[in-house]
Design an enzyme around this catalytic site. Structure first.
Site, mmCIF file in Angstrom:
data_model
loop_
_atom_site.group_PDB
_atom_site.id
_atom_site.type_symbol
_atom_site.label_atom_id
_atom_site.label_comp_id
_atom_site.label_asym_id
_atom_site.label_seq_id
_atom_site.Cartn_x
_atom_site.Cartn_y
_atom_site.Cartn_z
ATOM 1 N N ASN A 1 16.062 5.821 -4.388
ATOM 2 C CA ASN A 1 16.576 6.724 -5.422
ATOM 3 C C ASN A 1 17.658 7.677 -4.902
ATOM 4 O OD1 ASN A 1 14.633 7.963 -3.876
ATOM 5 N ND2 ASN A 1 13.601 8.964 -5.584
ATOM 6 N N GLU B 1 7.222 11.841 3.188
ATOM 7 C CA GLU B 1 7.627 12.466 1.929
ATOM 8 C C GLU B 1 7.261 11.459 0.849
ATOM 9 O OE1 GLU B 1 8.630 13.465 -1.009
ATOM 10 O OE2 GLU B 1 10.739 13.006 -0.728
ATOM 11 N N CYS C 1 10.706 11.744 -6.888
ATOM 12 C CA CYS C 1 9.337 12.047 -6.456
ATOM 13 C C CYS C 1 8.864 13.421 -6.917
ATOM 14 C CB CYS C 1 9.255 11.962 -4.933
ATOM 15 S SG CYS C 1 10.538 12.946 -4.124
ATOM 16 N N GLU D 1 11.282 18.409 5.120
ATOM 17 C CA GLU D 1 12.677 18.057 5.355
ATOM 18 C C GLU D 1 13.530 19.215 4.872
ATOM 19 O OE1 GLU D 1 13.103 14.163 3.377
ATOM 20 O OE2 GLU D 1 12.838 13.326 5.378
HETATM 21 C C1 LIG Z 1 15.013 15.771 -2.637
HETATM 22 N N1 LIG Z 1 14.917 14.872 -3.754
HETATM 23 C C2 LIG Z 1 16.119 14.921 -4.533
HETATM 24 C C3 LIG Z 1 13.797 15.285 -4.597
HETATM 25 C C4 LIG Z 1 14.710 13.507 -3.354
HETATM 26 C C5 LIG Z 1 13.591 13.307 -2.428
HETATM 27 C C6 LIG Z 1 13.070 11.933 -2.496
HETATM 28 C C7 LIG Z 1 12.107 11.710 -3.580
HETATM 29 O O1 LIG Z 1 12.314 11.144 -4.598
#
Ligand SMILES: C[N+](C)(C)CCCC=O
Length: 548
Positions: free
Chosen positions: A212, A309, A343, A522
């Site tokens: 994604n 994650e 997520c 992260e």
């Molecule tokens: C930081 N975001 C944009 C949520 C992406 C992290 C990965 C999960 O979908």
């Protein structure tokens, strides 16, 4: 390859030999991003390497048609001849076949990273930071090309891809700036003795990304790892192999020594080879809970560090004292980026019952207005789902929701925005009401644009219902009551909390989950701790007083 194609090549030597048409003309035909050449040498090499894309695109889109493993600072073909089909979500058409990396390929990448680790860890943090800062600038210079490639790979709308790439440049810049400050501590002890600590790199870090946010995962994982003096081997998702390799070339141009950043393409087996490789010191993974469990098991066997994650089923809570327009905007941001495949999405939208009517009226109207279409068009807000399989899964959840008693207020259907996109899977964003906590759609992570709206009356009630999940990635609260905002934020069991906004990721803000949503963080300074280990050095200034 058939004779017709071969003949047409002789007639139209500028034409790409791959058969991509329609909205993906950006791959192989006339557009701003590509310039195409074809020659007999390539034709010959096709006979030798049938898994290779049949086109030779030079310049900015070499990422589509050239080798997609990246080893020792070069694009290379894997040794393995087993391939997987790379499809463009926007059209469903095949872009090329990509070769999977086998044990030998993974081993070569890890050995390359191990070899270069010896030199890279000796660079000062300042020197490493300079490389990253230069890389950030190159990302900015190539941002449109990166964004278009991300659209090609993911099907997400171009406006979003541009935001993603800009954020990635900032992240690499941020860790470039942080690198010079990575340091230990000093502790004065008795009699002039002292202890100091050093933050040392872990060694070779293996990363596995999801489809994604492909470039974001490559940058969020590699830039803090490299800032700390580690070297890196990355396996992108097989759905989105392109931009991770471009990052390798960007790092090289910025001065990163060859071998510090390597890419291996492949599916689950390749990921398992990386996670189980004895010379990998840490794994950092983004994806599902079941795969994350396997990564963690591999790390447990090798006593390796691990960052995970994983998924979520996050709550977004809207109190009756909130600004309703902001709350509606927030709930949409919590659900509809990247076709809902995020997520951290706040897919359980808890709305205080006294404002349910006006909230529903506004959100349904705005959701129906979202433009579903070609992800390369400027006004598109909903692009293509990553694959047919994922789209079918999302549609099945909408069916289950209906059977369990929920009502669809809008969306939840496959849409064909234009004939040329009929092979892609476009879905209208869905709003479900009459949802209850026990329903499948309210419990499972769907990974699609399906928002479940749930009513509530009191603060205590909604906190307890919001926390009643095995996940804990994110949560949002909309209220104009300052004390309530902080009280609720402190009670919610999640790693990333939003007050009066949702799904924003400013550089420097740590991101990661509680409970089954993951381990570690992260982004932000926390990531630097997780890519280093502490060495403690005791220094005796007097004589040794031994008791024997
Ligand atoms: C930081 N975001 C944009 C949520 C992406 C992290 C990965 C999960 O979908």
């Amino acid at each position: 390859m058939n004779v017709l194609v071969w003949r047409s090549l002789i007639r139209y030597p500028h034409r790409c030999m791959c058969t991509v048409t329609g909205s993906s003309s950006q791959v192989c035909h006339n557009n701003l991003y590509l310039q195409i050449t074809m020659n007999v040498l390539v034709w010959r090499s096709l006979i030798r390497s049938p898994h290779r894309c049949m086109c030779t695109v030079t310049g900015s889109s070499s990422q589509v048609c050239h080798p997609l493993n990246y080893l020792d600072g070069q694009r290379v073909d894997p040794k393995c001849t087993q391939t997987f089909d790379l499809r463009e979500p926007a059209t469903g058409k095949s872009l090329r076949f990509v070769a999977s990396s086998n044990e030998e390929d993974v081993d070569m990448a890890v050995r390359s990273a191990r070899r270069e680790f010896k030199a890279w860890k000796k660079f000062s943090g300042f020197e490493r930071g300079n490389v990253l800062k230069k890389a950030a600038n190159i990302i900015r210079m190539r941002s449109e090309e990166l964004a278009r490639t991300e659209v090609l790979d993911t099907g997400k709308p171009i406006y979003e891809a541009r935001m993603d790439i800009a954020g990635c440049a900032d992240t690499v810049d941020y860790y470039g700036g942080m690198a010079a400050g990575i340091s230990g501590e000093f502790l004065q002890l008795s009699n002039g003795n002292f202890n100091y600590t050093m933050r040392e790199p872990l060694g070779v870090v293996g990363g596995i990304g999801a489809w994604n946010y492909p470039f974001q995962m490559a940058t969020w994982k590699s830039s803090p790892a490299l800032a700390c003096g580690n070297t890196f081997v990355f396996k992108p998702s097989p759905f989105t192999p392109l931009t991770a390799v471009m990052l390798g070339e960007i790092y090289k141009e910025a001065g990163l020594p060859d071998g510090c950043y390597n890419v291996i393409q492949g599916e689950g087996e390749t990921g398992a080879l990386l996670g189980n490789h004895p010379d990998v010191n840490k794994m950092t993974f983004t994806g599902s809970v079941p795969t994350g469990t396997k990564v963690m098991e591999a790390c447990a066997k090798g006593i390796k560090h691990v960052g995970l994650e994983l998924g979520g089923k996050s709550p977004c809570i809207i109190f009756n004292d909130s600004n309703l327009d902001n709350a509606v905007s927030g709930a949409m941001m919590a659900n509809f980026f990247t076709q809902g495949q995020v997520c951290s999405n706040g897919t359980r939208v808890f709305v205080q019952n006294s404002i349910m009517g006006p909230f529903i009226a506004k959100i349904v109207e705005r959701t129906k207005n979202m433009k579903i279409g070609n992800p390369n068009h400027e006004d598109t807000k909903v692009g293509a789902t990553i694959s047919e399989e994922q789209a079918m899964k999302v549609l099945a959840y909408v069916d289950i929701a209906k059977k369990e008693g929920a009502s669809v207020l809008c969306g939840g259907e496959r849409v064909v925005p234009e004939a040329s996109l009929s092979g892609g899977y476009y879905m209208s964003p869905c709003i479900l009401v009459n949802c209850e906590d026990h329903m499948t759609v309210v419990k499972d992570e769907i990974f699609g644009s399906v928002m479940s709206v749930l009513g509530f009356d009191t603060e205590q009630e909604v906190i307890s219902r919001a926390n009643d999940t095995e996940f804990g990635l994110a949560a949002g609260v909309f209220t104009n009551d300052l004390k309530r905002a902080h009280r609720v934020a402190s009670e919610l069991e999640a790693g990333s909390l939003y007050v009066n906004n949702y799904n924003v990721y400013p550089v420097g803000v740590p991101f990661g989950g509680y409970k089954k949503s993951g381990l570690g963080r992260e982004n932000g300074p926390e990531a630097l701790d997780l890519f280093t280990q502490v060495k403690s050095v005791y220094v005796e200034m007097g004589d040794v007083e031994a008791p024997f």
